[in-house]
Design a protein around this motif. Sequence first.
Motif, mmCIF file in Angstrom:
data_model
loop_
_atom_site.group_PDB
_atom_site.id
_atom_site.type_symbol
_atom_site.label_atom_id
_atom_site.label_comp_id
_atom_site.label_asym_id
_atom_site.label_seq_id
_atom_site.Cartn_x
_atom_site.Cartn_y
_atom_site.Cartn_z
ATOM 1 N N GLU A 193 0.870 -1.185 0.000
ATOM 2 C CA GLU A 193 0.000 0.000 0.000
ATOM 3 C C GLU A 193 0.905 1.234 0.000
ATOM 4 N N GLN A 194 0.677 2.105 -0.948
ATOM 5 C CA GLN A 194 1.604 3.222 -1.180
ATOM 6 C C GLN A 194 0.966 4.555 -0.814
ATOM 7 N N GLU A 195 1.590 5.290 0.110
ATOM 8 C CA GLU A 195 1.087 6.630 0.446
ATOM 9 C C GLU A 195 1.897 7.699 -0.284
ATOM 10 N N TYR A 196 1.252 8.833 -0.540
ATOM 11 C CA TYR A 196 1.945 9.931 -1.230
ATOM 12 C C TYR A 196 1.209 11.242 -0.993
ATOM 13 N N PHE A 197 1.900 12.345 -1.259
ATOM 14 C CA PHE A 197 1.269 13.666 -1.207
ATOM 15 C C PHE A 197 1.157 14.223 -2.619
ATOM 16 N N LEU A 198 0.110 14.994 -2.855
ATOM 17 C CA LEU A 198 -0.042 15.700 -4.130
ATOM 18 C C LEU A 198 -0.156 17.182 -3.843
ATOM 19 N N ILE A 199 0.753 17.967 -4.437
ATOM 20 C CA ILE A 199 0.653 19.421 -4.226
ATOM 21 C C ILE A 199 0.712 20.141 -5.570
ATOM 22 N N ASP A 200 0.385 21.406 -5.554
ATOM 23 C CA ASP A 200 0.356 22.167 -6.794
ATOM 24 C C ASP A 200 1.771 22.460 -7.296
ATOM 25 N N LYS A 201 1.945 22.349 -8.606
ATOM 26 C CA LYS A 201 3.280 22.535 -9.175
ATOM 27 C C LYS A 201 3.806 23.960 -8.977
ATOM 28 N N GLU A 202 2.913 24.940 -9.088
ATOM 29 C CA GLU A 202 3.358 26.335 -8.947
ATOM 30 C C GLU A 202 3.918 26.601 -7.551
ATOM 31 N N ALA A 235 -14.157 12.952 0.559
ATOM 32 C CA ALA A 235 -14.450 13.000 -0.879
ATOM 33 C C ALA A 235 -13.197 13.449 -1.620
ATOM 34 N N ILE A 236 -12.912 12.799 -2.730
ATOM 35 C CA ILE A 236 -11.692 13.123 -3.478
ATOM 36 C C ILE A 236 -11.956 14.353 -4.347
ATOM 37 N N LYS A 237 -11.024 15.320 -4.286
ATOM 38 C CA LYS A 237 -11.232 16.569 -5.019
ATOM 39 C C LYS A 237 -11.163 16.322 -6.525
ATOM 40 N N PRO A 238 -11.907 17.113 -7.307
ATOM 41 C CA PRO A 238 -11.991 16.849 -8.748
ATOM 42 C C PRO A 238 -10.626 16.775 -9.449
ATOM 43 N N ARG A 239 -9.696 17.670 -9.052
ATOM 44 C CA ARG A 239 -8.404 17.666 -9.741
ATOM 45 C C ARG A 239 -7.630 16.389 -9.405
ATOM 46 N N VAL A 240 -7.734 15.967 -8.164
ATOM 47 C CA VAL A 240 -7.068 14.740 -7.728
ATOM 48 C C VAL A 240 -7.729 13.539 -8.390
ATOM 49 N N GLN A 241 -9.048 13.614 -8.506
ATOM 50 C CA GLN A 241 -9.789 12.530 -9.155
ATOM 51 C C GLN A 241 -9.299 12.335 -10.590
ATOM 52 N N LYS A 242 -9.121 13.457 -11.289
ATOM 53 C CA LYS A 242 -8.647 13.372 -12.685
ATOM 54 C C LYS A 242 -7.275 12.708 -12.724
ATOM 55 N N PHE A 243 -6.427 13.109 -11.796
ATOM 56 C CA PHE A 243 -5.087 12.507 -11.708
ATOM 57 C C PHE A 243 -5.211 10.998 -11.467
ATOM 58 N N MET A 244 -6.075 10.618 -10.529
ATOM 59 C CA MET A 244 -6.194 9.202 -10.184
ATOM 60 C C MET A 244 -6.714 8.378 -11.364
ATOM 61 N N ILE A 245 -7.633 8.960 -12.114
ATOM 62 C CA ILE A 245 -8.175 8.231 -13.275
ATOM 63 C C ILE A 245 -7.050 7.950 -14.267
ATOM 64 N N VAL A 296 2.561 11.235 -14.002
ATOM 65 C CA VAL A 296 1.171 11.612 -14.268
ATOM 66 C C VAL A 296 0.837 12.901 -13.508
ATOM 67 N N ALA A 297 1.357 13.032 -12.295
ATOM 68 C CA ALA A 297 1.104 14.246 -11.515
ATOM 69 C C ALA A 297 1.537 15.483 -12.310
ATOM 70 N N ARG A 298 2.710 15.415 -12.898
ATOM 71 C CA ARG A 298 3.214 16.574 -13.647
ATOM 72 C C ARG A 298 2.293 16.956 -14.801
ATOM 73 N N LYS A 299 1.705 15.946 -15.421
ATOM 74 C CA LYS A 299 0.783 16.234 -16.526
ATOM 75 C C LYS A 299 -0.442 17.008 -16.030
ATOM 76 N N HIS A 300 -0.732 16.897 -14.756
ATOM 77 C CA HIS A 300 -1.889 17.601 -14.192
ATOM 78 C C HIS A 300 -1.456 18.845 -13.408
ATOM 79 N N ASP A 301 -0.231 19.313 -13.689
ATOM 80 C CA ASP A 301 0.324 20.466 -12.966
ATOM 81 C C ASP A 301 0.348 20.244 -11.458
ATOM 82 N N LEU A 302 0.589 18.992 -11.118
ATOM 83 C CA LEU A 302 0.719 18.637 -9.707
ATOM 84 C C LEU A 302 2.117 18.057 -9.506
#
Length: 692
Positions: A193-202, A235-245, A296-302
Motif C-alpha cells: 500500500e503506497q502513500e503519497y502527497f499531491l501538491i500544486d506545481k506552482e 471526498a476526493i477533489k476533482p483535480r485529484v480525481q482526474k489525476f487518479m483516473i 502523471v502528476a506533472r501532466k496535471h500540474d501537480l
Amino acid sequence: MAENLESLFGSDVFDRRVMKATLSTEIYQKLQEAITQGQELDKEVANAVAVAMKNWAVSKGATHFTHWFQPMTGVTAEKHDGFIAFNDKGLAINEFSGKELIKGEPDASSFPSGGLRSTFEARGYTAWDPTSYAFIKDNTLCIPTAFCSFDGKALDKKTPLLRSMSVLNKQAMRIMKLLGVKASRVIPCVGPEQEYFLIDKEVYKQREDLILCGRTLFGAPSPKGQQLDDHYFGAIKPRVQKFMIELNETLWRLGIPAKTEHNEVAPAQHELAPIYESCNIATDHNQLTMEIMQKVARKHDLVCLLAEKPFAGVNGSGKHNNWSIATDTGINLLARGKTPEEHLRFYLFLTAVIKAVDLYQDLIRVSVATAGNDFRLGANEAPPAIVSVYLGEELTNALFSIDLDEKNKKNYLDLGVASIPAFMRDSTDRNRTSPFAFTGNKFELRMLGSSNSIACANIMLNSSVASVLAGFADELEKGSNEEAIVKLIKREAEAHMRIIFNGNGYSDEWVKEAEKRGLYNLKTTPDALPHLVAKKNVDMLTSIGVFSEEELQARCSILLENYSETSLIEARTMVEMVNKNYLPAISGYSNEVATSLLNKKEALPNMKFKYEEEVLKTLTNVIEESKRLVKKLETLINDSSKEENGSKAMFIKDYIIPVMNELRIKIDEAETLCPETVWPYPSYREILFSVL
Ligand code: ADP
Ligand code: MG
C-alpha cells in the motif's frame, strides 16, 4: 476511459497472452518452462522470443529498448538503445536479437557499488528476468533485468530478491513434502500500500527545499492541519480525481493491478493499493507505480511527493508491505484453513515467521532504514523502531494453548490433530500501532517509508523465514509425526515469545517493556545499518546464499553513504535558504518595524509601542541566533568530510541534525510574525491546501 478494462489491462505488456499469440507452441512451452523452473533460455528460444517481442513492441509504436534495472540508488535505471540498424543495402531496419534480450552490458561505473567494482572493470551486466514481463513505457520496450558485476556480484535489489525467493521456495518445499501438501513451488506474495502527497506545481516550484530534498526543511504549522481527520477517506477533489483516473489507466496498461485509492490522514495525502502479486512482480510494479505517479502528476500540474516526512506536524507517508507465502496450487500457508491438518500447518508457518522475526529483528529494521524514514518511525504516526509481532489476543492464546505436557499428552494423542486450537479470522488486527501485524491470512510490515524500494524488506522477510524453515525441516525430516510438529511449535513459540506484543506500540511503557525483553530499539539509520554486517546476520544470509559477505559490506557502505549524502544535501539547502532568502527577508521586515517604531515614538513620545517592540526584539533574536546556527552548521558540514563512512553518518546524526532542528525552530518562529507579503516561500497552508 476509452477502452474497457479487460482490453486495457496489460495492453502494454508482453504477457502470457501475447506470448501465446506470437510464439510457436514449442517456443512458448520452452519459455514457460524456463520461467517456472528458473532455467536459462537456449539461444534458439531467446532469438525467437526476441523477434516476437520486437515485432510486438514496434507494432505498438516502440522505437527503442532498454534493460530496466534497480541499482542500489533505490530508483530504477534504464539506458535506451534504438532498434535501428542498417541492412546491407544501407536501409534502416528494426533489429533486436536474443543476445540483446538476455544480456546487456551497460557502462555502470556511476552506479553505487560499495567497492564491489573498480572503475577499470566498470562494466556491469544486466540479465533478463523472464519471470517479470517486458512492457512498453514512453515508446521504449523495457526488459526487467537483474544487474550484476562481471564476476556475478549483485549490484542491484532484484538479484538478492530472486535469490531470497528461491531459497524460501526450497526450504518451504521441504516442509510441504513432509506435510504431504501437493505443490511444486512456494511463492511469497506481496501487496504494497503506497502513500503519497499531491501538491500544486506552482507552489512546489517556489520551494527550494522541495525541489532539492523532496521535503520541506522549514515551515510553521498551518492553523488547520489534520486535527479534524476530515481528509481521511474524505471526498476526493476533482483535480485529484482526474489525476487518479489517468494514473489507474496508465498502471492498468502496464498490467499493474491498482485497486484501492483514498485520501489519507494528512491534508493533500493519498494512498494507492494494488492487488497482491508474487514478490518479485510486486516489487517491479511498485517501482513503476512510484515513477508513474510522479509523471502523471506533472501532466496535471501537480507534484507527487514520495518523501517520508515532507511536512512537520502532519503525518508522513509510509508503505505497508502485506506479505504471505502461497503454493503454486493456491494454498496460502498463512491462512488457518479448515481441517486439523491445515491448522497444524498454519501454526507451523506462523511459528516460523515469529522465530524469524525475533532472530532477525535487526535485519528487518535495517531493511527500512533511510534518512527520511527516521523522521517517522517512533514519532507516533508510524510504528516504533522496535520490531515486534502483533497476533491479537485470541491467536496468541490459541498458539500458546497448543500443549503436549504429560497431562494433555494422552488427550492429544487420542484426539490427534483435532486438538489444535482454532481462532476467528476476523478478530485479528485493527491495532495500527504494530510494526508487523498478522492480519488474518498475511503479515503486514508497516515500517517502510513511502520512497523505499520494497525489495529490501522482502529480501529480509524471505531470507529469515527460509533460514528458520531450513532448521525446522532438518529437525522434522528425522521424524515428522504430528507429535513432533506440535512439540516443535510449542518449543519455538515459547522460545520466541518476547517478540509478540499485542498492546499499544506508541506508548512509552512499550519502550521500557521492550528493553526489558531484550528487543532492539535501533532508533536511527546510523544505529541500525551496522547490523547488516553483524556476525549472526552475515552467517545467516551467506549460509543460505542470498548475499556474500562482500555484498553485505558493500550494501552497508552504500546505505550509510546514502544517509550521509541525503542529510548533508538537506543541511546545505538549509544554509542556502537561510542566508539567501530567510535572513534578508526577516532583516528587511524588522527594519520596517524599527522604522515604524521610531516614527511612532516621535509622533507620540509618551506612548508605549509594545507590539512593534516585541516583534522587533523577537526578530532580532531570530536573526542573531539563526546566523550563529548557520555558521555552526557550515563548520559541522566541513568537519563531517573528515569522517569515514560509518562515523560520518553518526557524526551527522549526533551533531548536524540537532543544529538543523534548532535552526528550523528559529526560522519558523519568525514566520509566525512576518506578513505573508515579505515571506520568501509559500507557507504550509498554501502548500497543503493548494489543490482544489
Ligand atoms: P487494509 O490493510 O487497508 O485493510 P487489505 O487488507 O484488504 O486492506 O489489503 C491490503 C493489501 O494487502 C492489498 O494490496 C491486498 O492485495 C494485499 N493482500 C491481501 N491478501 C494478501 C495476501 N494473502 N498476501 C499478500 N498480500 C495480500
Ligand atoms: Mg493495510
